[in-house]
Design a protein around this motif. Structure first.
Motif: not given
Ligand SMILES: Cc1cc2nc3c(=O)[nH]c(=O)nc-3n(C[C@H](O)[C@H](O)[C@H](O)COP(=O)(O)OP(=O)(O)OC[C@H]3O[C@@H](n4cnc5c(N)ncnc54)[C@H](O)[C@@H]3O)c2cc1C
Length: 381
Positions: A8-13, A18-20, A308-310, A377-379
């Motif tokens: 899933g590449a919505g808000f969460g995915g 991008t954080d990873l 992502a931080a974990a 941030r994402w794109f």
């Protein structure tokens, strides 16, 4: 190289991917899967209906993520095996060291008789052009906004829609010929934000002459009326918020464990299998008052940041990051180019502590920035 597979590449995915990338860079294989080739934020739909911005302006192609170091695969997820961290798509089988399930909620207008045929679906981007055209042709009468299931995402959105319509119809000189009514099956307007926030919203609607009815479960929708258990509402334009359900692949893979949505540890978003997380609308996190955490993009994102931080901390041999704390906010459209800011500590006991900062042009600009910052941030633009 270790791999994280994100479904899933919505808000969460998008947040996890991008954080990873930011935290682990080239040293990590990040695979992001979605059936659709582009992203579009939900809030754009409200703007598009009343001509405050086109859907196109908010669309971004997901394949552009691949140039940035995230492997985006346009695929249908067909099965998920959490114990093996294995995913079957319509093209291949993939395994990850970590698996993040961020598949959102499916819209199911088919669960209410007549809803798909006679109501415009406020939550479906593909249905928005028709709704905008119907509004443009509207010359007065009754508009019913019908919340036909709960929980549903972005709980204030149907009320924001009503206030934007109120403003729009005033500008077109049609407001004195139009009734606007919102109905909800829930016992108050915003149950998971609590009584005070619901009362505040009720005052805002009433001061604009917008009718609202709580506790109204829709039985069926006909061409020009909505039928409830004990009453009916005649309407010239019917706008529906359909029932939401987890995507079928989630239930068929046994991930809801007999519950309505995926249960997670609220602090870590783990689902009880090593290295497997679920975030966003596909989850249900119970609050102290027995109601669920609202389904909202911001919460999907904050949960994604924690996941992502974990994963990054584990890869780098560090201790776990701070827990997800259930604090969030949203800008609530109020019409007249203003928005209110609703902020809350949703994990507070005995019920969420929510405050509302009154409508201002600054908060409306904040909502525009909310979308722009995430697209950047994402794109990258
Ligand atoms: C009108 C409206 C206004 C809103 N306004 C706001 C707002 O102002 N602020 C806010 O925070 N939130 C808002 N939201 C809510 C927000 O859009 C959602 O809560 C958010 O998108 C949830 O993020 P998610 O990552 O959990 O799911 P989603 O963003 O829905 O992403 C899930 C993804 O999974 C994909 N998918 C599902 N099943 C499969 C499958 N089998 N195979 C492949 N891919 C699949 C879907 O294509 C989708 O892209 C609004 C929503 C609406 C409808």
């Amino acid at each position: 190289m270790a791999r994280t597979v994100i479904l899933g590449a919505g808000f969460g995915g998008l947040t996890v991917a991008t954080d990873l990338l930011r935290l682990l860079g080239e040293n990590h294989d990040i695979v992001l899967i979605d059936r659709r080739d582009h992203f579009l934020a939900g809030l754009r739909k409200l703007w598009a209906i009343v001509g405050l911005g086109a859907l196109e302006e908010g669309r971004r192609p997901r394949k552009s993520l691949t140039q940035r170091g995230v492997r985006f695969l346009q695929r249908e997820v067909r099965a998920i095996d959490p114990s093996a961290r294995r995913v079957e798509t319509d093209v291949e089988t993939l395994e990850g060291d970590h698996l993040v399930i961020a598949l959102g909620a499916d819209l199911r207008p088919d669960l209410v008789s007549g809803l798909a045929e006679h109501a415009h679906n406020l939550y479906d981007a593909d249905a928005i052009p028709d709704l905008a055209a119907a509004l443009a042709a509207f010359e007065g009468g009754t508009i019913a906004i019908v919340i036909a299931g709960a929980p549903y995402k972005c709980p204030p959105a149907p009320y924001e829609c009503a206030m934007l319509l109120d403003d729009h119809l005033r500008q077109r000189g049609l407001r004195d010929r139009t009734e606007i009514a919102v109905t909800t099956l829930q016992p108050m307007l915003l149950p998971n934000a609590g009584r005070e926030a619901s009362d505040w919203l009720g005052e805002q609607l009433a001061s604009r002459g917008i009718g609202f009815q709580v506790g109204r479960k829709v039985e069926r929708v006909e061409e020009d009326r909505v039928v409830f258990a004990d009453t009916e509402l005649e309407a010239d334009l019917i706008i529906g918020v359909p029932p939401h359900r987890p995507p079928r692949v989630v239930t068929e893979s046994g991930l809801t464990g007999g519950r309505d949505w995926i249960g997670v540890d609220p602090a870590t978003l783990e689902i009880g299998h090593e290295g497997v997380f679920a975030i966003g609308d596909v989850t249900q996190i119970g609050l102290a008052n027995g109601l669920p955490l609202p389904k909202a993009g911001l919460f999907a994102e904050l949960e994604g940041q924690r996941v992502a931080a974990a994963i990054a901390a584990e890869q780098q041999g560090q201790g776990p990051p701070p827990a997800f704390d259930g604090r969030g906010y949203c800008f609530l459209e109020m019409g007249k180019a203003t928005a209110a800011l609703v902020e809350g500590d949703f994990f507070a006991d005995p019920e969420p502590r929510v405050s509302v900062r009154e409508a201002s042009a600054d908060h409306a600009a904040g909502k525009r920035r909310f979308e722009a910052e995430r697209l950047e941030r994402w794109f990258g633009r």
